[in-house]
Design a protein around this motif. Sequence first.
Motif, short mmCIF file in Angstrom:
data_model
loop_
_atom_site.label_atom_id
_atom_site.label_comp_id
_atom_site.label_asym_id
_atom_site.label_seq_id
_atom_site.Cartn_x
_atom_site.Cartn_y
_atom_site.Cartn_z
N THR A 181 -2.97 -16.35 -39.53
CA THR A 181 -2.43 -17.64 -38.85
C THR A 181 -0.73 -17.22 -38.71
O THR A 181 -0.71 -17.37 -39.50
N VAL A 234 -14.02 -16.96 -42.06
CA VAL A 234 -12.55 -16.95 -42.39
C VAL A 234 -11.58 -17.00 -43.13
O VAL A 234 -10.13 -17.18 -43.09
N ARG A 235 -11.45 -16.24 -44.14
CA ARG A 235 -10.80 -16.69 -45.27
C ARG A 235 -10.35 -15.15 -44.90
O ARG A 235 -9.12 -14.84 -45.29
N SER A 281 -6.71 -19.01 -35.06
CA SER A 281 -5.86 -17.98 -35.00
C SER A 281 -6.42 -17.40 -34.27
O SER A 281 -7.48 -17.29 -34.06
N ARG A 322 -8.24 -16.62 -41.19
CA ARG A 322 -6.81 -17.27 -42.00
C ARG A 322 -5.28 -17.24 -41.99
O ARG A 322 -4.70 -17.03 -41.41
#
Length: 333
Positions: free
Chosen positions: A331, A324-325, A95, A328
């Motif tokens: 996205t 990344v949590r 993303s 993400r």
Amino acid sequence: AQHQADIAAAEAPNAEALEAFRIQYLGTKGLVKTLMGEMKNVPNEQKREFGQILNAFKLAAEERFETLKAALESNTEFSFDYDISLPGDPLPLGSRHPISMVRNRIVDIFKRLGFAVAEGPEIEDDWHNFGALNLPEDHPARDMQDTFYISQDPAWLLRTHTSNVQIREMEKGKLPIRLIMPGKVYRNETISARAHCFFHQVEGLYVAENVSFADLKQTLYFFVKEMFGQDVKVRFRPSYFPFTEPSAEMDISCLICGGKGCNVCKHTGWVEILGCGMVHPNVLQNCGIDPNKYTGFAFGMGIERITMLKYQVKDLRLFSENDVRFLRQFTGA
Ligand code: PHE
């Protein structure tokens, strides 16, 4: 000649056949070795010719062996039984970073008003970051921005704001100027939920004949409504920057707590999103522009702050931790 033809025709459909070929021609008791042993029986005057033929034969046998071996190896790779009806592995899609998304969004809004994009260096000299912006040496306002110096004399530094790009563009001497200038900036600040030693700004600059403070306000009103929607409230407060006169800061109503109070708006219900003002005549002059003929407005905003308001992010540090949590969640946004 017959042996040559045999070699050329030889096939090796599997590893055993390949090994048989090797033993037959190239092994210790193979044909090549055997024929070499015959050398002693060949009459002297024919030795030379015999040797040449034998050598060619040996090379041909070796070459054929390598070819068959390579073919067999590449065959083996494809000899798996593939079930082409199985579903494939999904390709993970990344993303865009929220800062990039918001930067693009800001740039797009100003493009619609006729602003073009410009960029400048992050490693800057004293003149473009301070001097030309009406901040002479020892000016107390230099302390407003804690600077990372790379060298002292001559002074090279990490730019503390994107205002250096204003100077670099005005120096080019092409008017009118209507520019939006995104980029990274650096300040020696203690890292917290609200401050970081590196962040992003977008600078705006409009220099032409008869540019007024009213133009500045309307431009920024348009921006805020496009960015945050029609309901958001806006206020201007008088402020001070050495490079603009008059100067102002613009606040918008806090979108995180809806005015109830949170750490982003320091419990005031308002969040400052940018500094702005009319370009100081000294700055125009420093860039070779006649302040009696031209006027201009400039503004600078922090992209992180705008992103926090837009996406309800409560801690600035999240933008540079690359968890990344967090990332993400953007996205598809
Ligand atoms: N350079 C100022 C800052 O970083 C912002 C600003 C830009 C103010 C342009 C006025 C005009 O705080």
